[in-house]
Design a protein around this motif. Sequence first.
Motif, PDB file in Angstrom:
ATOM      1  N   ASP A   5       0.741 -40.780  -6.002  1.00 34.57           N
ATOM      2  CA  ASP A   5      -0.214 -39.895  -4.950  1.00 34.57           C
ATOM      3  C   ASP A   5      -1.344 -40.547  -6.338  1.00 34.57           C
ATOM      4  OD1 ASP A   5       0.365 -37.157  -4.616  1.00 34.57           O
ATOM      5  OD2 ASP A   5       0.168 -37.994  -3.560  1.00 34.57           O
ATOM      6  N   GLU A   6      -1.356 -41.075  -6.939  1.00 32.21           N
ATOM      7  CA  GLU A   6      -2.038 -41.478  -8.149  1.00 32.21           C
ATOM      8  C   GLU A   6      -3.018 -42.694  -8.189  1.00 32.21           C
ATOM      9  OE1 GLU A   6      -0.307 -42.070 -12.314  1.00 32.21           O
ATOM     10  OE2 GLU A   6       0.769 -39.370 -11.876  1.00 32.21           O
ATOM     11  N   PHE A   7      -2.397 -43.941  -7.460  1.00 30.86           N
ATOM     12  CA  PHE A   7      -3.460 -44.820  -6.962  1.00 30.86           C
ATOM     13  C   PHE A   7      -3.545 -45.190  -5.319  1.00 30.86           C
ATOM     14  CE2 PHE A   7      -0.046 -46.276  -8.006  1.00 30.86           C
ATOM     15  CZ  PHE A   7       0.529 -47.267  -6.890  1.00 30.86           C
ATOM     16  N   ALA A   8      -4.160 -45.273  -3.722  1.00 37.14           N
ATOM     17  CA  ALA A   8      -4.703 -45.637  -2.906  1.00 37.14           C
ATOM     18  C   ALA A   8      -2.864 -47.354  -3.055  1.00 37.14           C
ATOM     19  CB  ALA A   8      -5.143 -46.428  -2.217  1.00 37.14           C
ATOM     20  N   ASP A   9      -2.114 -46.029  -1.693  1.00 32.32           N
ATOM     21  CA  ASP A   9      -1.261 -47.287  -1.707  1.00 32.32           C
ATOM     22  C   ASP A   9      -1.236 -46.674  -0.013  1.00 32.32           C
ATOM     23  OD1 ASP A   9       0.397 -44.487  -1.356  1.00 32.32           O
ATOM     24  OD2 ASP A   9       1.256 -45.533  -2.362  1.00 32.32           O
ATOM     25  N   ILE A  10       0.125 -47.470   0.952  1.00 34.79           N
ATOM     26  CA  ILE A  10       0.616 -48.187   2.235  1.00 34.79           C
ATOM     27  C   ILE A  10       0.406 -46.344   2.635  1.00 34.79           C
ATOM     28  CG2 ILE A  10       2.808 -47.880   1.903  1.00 34.79           C
ATOM     29  CD1 ILE A  10       3.051 -49.918   4.177  1.00 34.79           C
ATOM     30  N   PHE A  11       0.620 -45.106   1.367  1.00 33.67           N
ATOM     31  CA  PHE A  11       1.204 -43.674   2.172  1.00 33.67           C
ATOM     32  C   PHE A  11      -0.182 -43.141   1.972  1.00 33.67           C
ATOM     33  CE2 PHE A  11       4.853 -44.831  -0.101  1.00 33.67           C
ATOM     34  CZ  PHE A  11       5.322 -43.911   0.306  1.00 33.67           C
TER      35      PHE A  11
END
Length: 245
Positions: A5-11
């Motif tokens: 949750d600390e950086f934008a990723d595929i999730f």
Amino acid sequence: MEDKDEFADIFSFLEAMYDSNRTAEERPGVGQFVWVPVPERDGKPWVADVVRSAPTSHDSAELTIRRYDSQQDFQGKGSRLPIHALNLTDNHELMISRAKKRLCLIVGQTEGADPYSLPEGPQRNKALNAFHRHYILAPLYSVSSPAKATSFGSVMSARIRCLMYPEFFWLPKTPSIIRENSVARLDHLLTDPLIHGVSPENHFISDEARGFIADQLRILCGDEPSTEYLELQEVLLDDLPDVFK
């Protein structure tokens, strides 16, 4: 590794990685997870020199296991007595590989060809054992954890989650089937008829996630992925923290 949750990723752009509504059918299907014996890859393969244990025996042999030698292997061994149990001809070699039963994701399948649709005679006879259904599988490899270090450490994991590498696809752990955060290795694809030594799981990837994998396979085949994939990849890589770049 930093929390996802600390950086934008595929999730951040997937409603669900897994499909909780789909159930297993009689035959495995694309998007399903299945346990399969997967040979381990080695830089230089092992070869077993095979010699009959006794001149009159066709079902027992002595093996000398050594590394592959380009000067002698697959060069023809006319002096070797035939061993019918192995069905080795002059230009065959017995390759040795250790295998591990791994969880794999079915990313594709071939339906095969009905041999009885071919004319009777040699064509049909040859086809009877040649054109079965096969599945294209991506084996899963776990990522590093406090208890175990793997090739996929925190930097690689963050990059994969942001679509930096088309040959890797991130799969988060689940309560039962996928016990550790894992990576589906599209660079280790293998085919298997899923007949012997396999165990299908009642667990599936979502159609949305399959779309990402389809785009990555297009890249690996030398084609352009969808515009949506490229735009999302650009956003994710731009936002990837410097510590992971």
